[in-house]
Motif scaffolding. Structure first.
Motif, PDB file in Angstrom:
ATOM      1  N   THR A   1       4.805  11.358  13.117  1.00 33.48           N
ATOM      2  CA  THR A   1       6.079  10.700  13.419  1.00 33.48           C
ATOM      3  C   THR A   1       5.879   9.297  13.988  1.00 33.48           C
ATOM      4  N   ALA A   2       4.827   9.095  14.780  1.00 32.01           N
ATOM      5  CA  ALA A   2       4.585   7.759  15.338  1.00 32.01           C
ATOM      6  C   ALA A   2       4.275   6.746  14.249  1.00 32.01           C
ATOM      7  N   VAL A   3       3.424   7.145  13.307  1.00 32.74           N
ATOM      8  CA  VAL A   3       3.062   6.221  12.226  1.00 32.74           C
ATOM      9  C   VAL A   3       4.279   5.912  11.360  1.00 32.74           C
ATOM     10  N   ILE A   4       5.028   6.938  10.987  1.00 35.17           N
ATOM     11  CA  ILE A   4       6.153   6.708  10.079  1.00 35.17           C
ATOM     12  C   ILE A   4       7.310   6.016  10.797  1.00 35.17           C
ATOM     13  N   LYS A   5       7.517   6.284  12.085  1.00 34.87           N
ATOM     14  CA  LYS A   5       8.535   5.539  12.822  1.00 34.87           C
ATOM     15  C   LYS A   5       8.209   4.056  12.852  1.00 34.87           C
TER      16      LYS A   5
ATOM     17  N   PRO B   1       0.793  -1.226   0.000  1.00 35.64           N
ATOM     18  CA  PRO B   1       0.000   0.000   0.000  1.00 35.64           C
ATOM     19  C   PRO B   1       0.828   1.280   0.000  1.00 35.64           C
ATOM     20  N   MET B   2       0.286   2.289  -0.671  1.00 35.33           N
ATOM     21  CA  MET B   2       0.696   3.672  -0.473  1.00 35.33           C
ATOM     22  C   MET B   2      -0.213   4.217   0.621  1.00 35.33           C
ATOM     23  N   VAL B   3       0.376   4.744   1.680  1.00 37.99           N
ATOM     24  CA  VAL B   3      -0.388   5.132   2.864  1.00 37.99           C
ATOM     25  C   VAL B   3      -0.575   6.650   2.885  1.00 37.99           C
ATOM     26  N   VAL B   4      -1.834   7.078   3.022  1.00 35.93           N
ATOM     27  CA  VAL B   4      -2.197   8.493   3.081  1.00 35.93           C
ATOM     28  C   VAL B   4      -2.449   8.873   4.541  1.00 35.93           C
ATOM     29  N   LEU B   5      -1.832   9.969   5.004  1.00 37.05           N
ATOM     30  CA  LEU B   5      -1.976  10.382   6.397  1.00 37.05           C
ATOM     31  C   LEU B   5      -3.087  11.406   6.616  1.00 37.05           C
ATOM     32  N   PHE B   6      -3.240  12.361   5.709  1.00 38.50           N
ATOM     33  CA  PHE B   6      -4.250  13.406   5.844  1.00 38.50           C
ATOM     34  C   PHE B   6      -5.077  13.492   4.568  1.00 38.50           C
ATOM     35  N   ASP B   7      -6.290  14.046   4.687  1.00 36.57           N
ATOM     36  CA  ASP B   7      -7.173  14.191   3.525  1.00 36.57           C
ATOM     37  C   ASP B   7      -7.972  15.475   3.659  1.00 36.57           C
TER      38      ASP B   7
ATOM     39  N   GLU C   1      12.283  14.027   9.442  1.00 41.43           N
ATOM     40  CA  GLU C   1      12.992  13.788  10.695  1.00 41.43           C
ATOM     41  C   GLU C   1      13.085  12.297  10.999  1.00 41.43           C
ATOM     42  N   VAL C   2      12.065  11.562  10.631  1.00 38.94           N
ATOM     43  CA  VAL C   2      12.050  10.111  10.849  1.00 38.94           C
ATOM     44  C   VAL C   2      12.898   9.395   9.812  1.00 38.94           C
ATOM     45  N   ASN C   3      12.998   9.973   8.605  1.00 38.04           N
ATOM     46  CA  ASN C   3      13.833   9.442   7.528  1.00 38.04           C
ATOM     47  C   ASN C   3      13.401   8.031   7.098  1.00 38.04           C
ATOM     48  N   PRO C   4      12.172   7.881   6.596  1.00 39.03           N
ATOM     49  CA  PRO C   4      11.723   6.546   6.169  1.00 39.03           C
ATOM     50  C   PRO C   4      12.469   6.074   4.937  1.00 39.03           C
ATOM     51  N   SER C   5      12.449   4.768   4.727  1.00 39.22           N
ATOM     52  CA  SER C   5      13.088   4.191   3.539  1.00 39.22           C
ATOM     53  C   SER C   5      12.218   4.350   2.304  1.00 39.22           C
ATOM     54  N   GLN C   6      10.938   4.671   2.500  1.00 39.11           N
ATOM     55  CA  GLN C   6      10.016   4.836   1.378  1.00 39.11           C
ATOM     56  C   GLN C   6       9.927   6.316   0.985  1.00 39.11           C
ATOM     57  N   PRO C   7       9.572   6.591  -0.271  1.00 40.42           N
ATOM     58  CA  PRO C   7       9.464   7.982  -0.719  1.00 40.42           C
ATOM     59  C   PRO C   7       8.226   8.673  -0.161  1.00 40.42           C
ATOM     60  N   LEU C   8       8.304  10.003  -0.128  1.00 42.23           N
ATOM     61  CA  LEU C   8       7.199  10.856   0.301  1.00 42.23           C
ATOM     62  C   LEU C   8       6.625  11.596  -0.898  1.00 42.23           C
TER      63      LEU C   8
ATOM     64  N   GLY D   1       8.205   3.055   8.799  1.00 46.04           N
ATOM     65  CA  GLY D   1       9.112   3.711   7.860  1.00 46.04           C
ATOM     66  C   GLY D   1      10.203   2.834   7.289  1.00 46.04           C
ATOM     67  N   GLN D   2      10.447   1.694   7.916  1.00 46.50           N
ATOM     68  CA  GLN D   2      11.414   0.732   7.378  1.00 46.50           C
ATOM     69  C   GLN D   2      10.731  -0.595   7.036  1.00 46.50           C
ATOM     70  N   ASP D   3       9.426  -0.584   6.974  1.00 46.36           N
ATOM     71  CA  ASP D   3       8.639  -1.794   6.753  1.00 46.36           C
ATOM     72  C   ASP D   3       8.488  -2.035   5.250  1.00 46.36           C
ATOM     73  N   GLU D   4       8.988  -3.141   4.776  1.00 41.85           N
ATOM     74  CA  GLU D   4       8.957  -3.430   3.342  1.00 41.85           C
ATOM     75  C   GLU D   4       7.546  -3.651   2.819  1.00 41.85           C
ATOM     76  N   ARG D   5       6.595  -3.863   3.715  1.00 45.08           N
ATOM     77  CA  ARG D   5       5.209  -4.035   3.261  1.00 45.08           C
ATOM     78  C   ARG D   5       4.613  -2.727   2.769  1.00 45.08           C
ATOM     79  N   VAL D   6       5.180  -1.583   3.182  1.00 46.95           N
ATOM     80  CA  VAL D   6       4.673  -0.268   2.799  1.00 46.95           C
ATOM     81  C   VAL D   6       5.438   0.235   1.587  1.00 46.95           C
ATOM     82  N   LEU D   7       4.714   0.673   0.564  1.00 53.36           N
ATOM     83  CA  LEU D   7       5.333   1.140  -0.669  1.00 53.36           C
ATOM     84  C   LEU D   7       5.795   2.583  -0.578  1.00 53.36           C
ATOM     85  N   ALA D   8       4.934   3.484  -0.106  1.00 56.97           N
ATOM     86  CA  ALA D   8       5.229   4.918  -0.139  1.00 56.97           C
ATOM     87  C   ALA D   8       4.283   5.645   0.803  1.00 56.97           C
TER      88      ALA D   8
END
Length: 384
Positions: free
Chosen positions: A183-187, A130-136, A237-244, A190-197
């Motif tokens: 930050t809590a969600v991305i921490k 999944p591509m995960v959306v935080l706000f809408d 600040e969290v520096n995830p492995s996935q793109p933003l 943010g390194q979880d291979e199941r998440v695409l972006a």
């Protein structure tokens, strides 16, 4: 003090260790320096080159009217999610775009994360990332936790909610309190291979005047731009492995900086990969692609499919495949969101079955809206 020469083999060993330590420090410094910075175009293209052709949908189960009903403990529905993601995978979809919300996190962060974990496990079972959306920024501006309203008959997305709501979006201090959620969600993922972006904010500046009523947020572009920039800052600040990313979705020319509003400028300045919406046919889509190619970054269309507006699978999916642009239609299964009905039904409900369906691919029992359409999709995705 007299210095005693070391044996050559000892010197070699020490110098190697010192070199390794120096290299480790250099790499650590580079990593720290990279945190907080936008990916280079080269890094973004390298990441994208490792992905398959991304084809998916904006997903919520048919039993959820909105993001809250999808994620709150009382209405979280893993059985339906599993069944419907199986249908997505059966036509060759390898990704979904899914919307979180700050309210379930504030109500029950631990339970919220457990449900996201379960969702990601179901996705992985179907080889969907999944591509995960935080706000809408779209539809009802006053989200409330607890039981959600029933769908309005014949009205497109009558229960979908914005996140954050207008009270928070209008107040910079209340916006800043959202940092913990981001930050809590991305921490956690943010390194979880199941998440695409990460898609930080969907259509942040959408005026939605028909859903605000007389209390429309007049400076929404300005207020939303602030939260867009803050969200990128917090995520970096969290520096995830996935793109933003934050998508561009309206306006005449996306390659004319002086014609962009504040939100669109921020989105194009800060996104690692460029995402966009296009609910029009091939001519306009090709023009949009030409404008965005100038960024030199990968392109992903995070919303399309408006059959009555010329945005059909047959018209645009071959373009996305030819250009290797990832794409997400809106919707998968007809349900409580009512997005088979077109947008104008917010002003004038449509009774009976809409012709054609605006969004969605399947009926609630898994029967395709159009057998020919599903066959066409599978032909391009290579699904058997």
């Amino acid at each position: 003090m007299k210095l005693i020469p070391l044996p050559s083999r000892h010197f070699s060993s020490c110098s190697s260790s010192l070199f390794a330590a120096a290299m480790a420090c250099t790499l650590l410094a580079a990593s720290v320096a990279a945190a907080g910075e936008r990916w280079s175009a080269e890094k973004a293209n390298e990441w994208y080159g490792k992905q398959p052709w991304l084809v998916g949908c904006n997903f919520s189960p048919n039993t959820a009217i909105n993001q809250l009903e999808m994620w709150q403990a009382e209405t979280f529905d893993p059985e339906t999610i599993d069944r419907e993601l199986g249908w997505a995978a059966s036509i060759g979809m390898n990704t979904v775009r899914v919307f979180l919300h700050d309210v379930p996190y504030q109500d029950d962060a631990e339970g919220f994360f457990k449900r996201i974990d379960q969702f990601l496990d179901i996705c992985a079972k179907h080889k969907i990332r999944p591509m995960v959306v935080l706000f809408d920024g779209v539809w009802d501006p006053d989200p409330q936790s607890g039981p959600q309203r029933r769908p309005r008959l014949g009205v497109h997305n009558s229960g979908w909610v914005q996140g954050p709501g207008r009270v928070i979006l209008a107040d910079p201090k209340k916006q800043d309190a959202l940092k913990g959620y981001v930050t809590a969600v991305i921490k956690r993922y943010g390194q979880d291979e199941r998440v695409l972006a990460w898609d930080l904010f969907n259509e942040p500046d959408n005026p939605n005047s028909n859903s605000y009523g007389p209390l429309e947020l007049k400076n929404k572009d300005e207020a939303a731009e602030r939260l867009v920039r803050k969200s990128f800052e917090w995520a970096r600040e969290v520096n995830p492995s996935q793109p933003l990313t934050v998508g561009v979705w309206r306006g005449p020319e996306w390659d004319a900086h002086d014609k962009l509003n504040l939100v669109h400028k921020a989105a194009l300045e800060l996104s690692d990969v460029i995402s966009f919406h296009n609910y029009d046919g091939p001519e306009i889509l090709n023009g949009r692609i030409a404008q965005l190619r100038k960024t030199g970054r990968p392109l992903i269309c995070t919303e399309f499919l408006a059959r009555g507006n010329g945005s059909t699978w047959e018209a645009v999916l071959p373009i996305f495949k030819k250009e290797k642009i990832g794409c997400y239609c809106w919707g998968l299964v007809d349900g409580k969101t009512n997005t088979k009905y077109p947008w104008p039904t917010w002003a004038m409900p449509e009774l009976g079955e809409p012709k054609p369906w605006h969004h969605e691919i399947f009926h609630t029992d898994g029967k395709p809206y159009s057998d020919a359409e599903v066959k066409f999709i599978k032909g391009l995705t290579g699904a058997k």
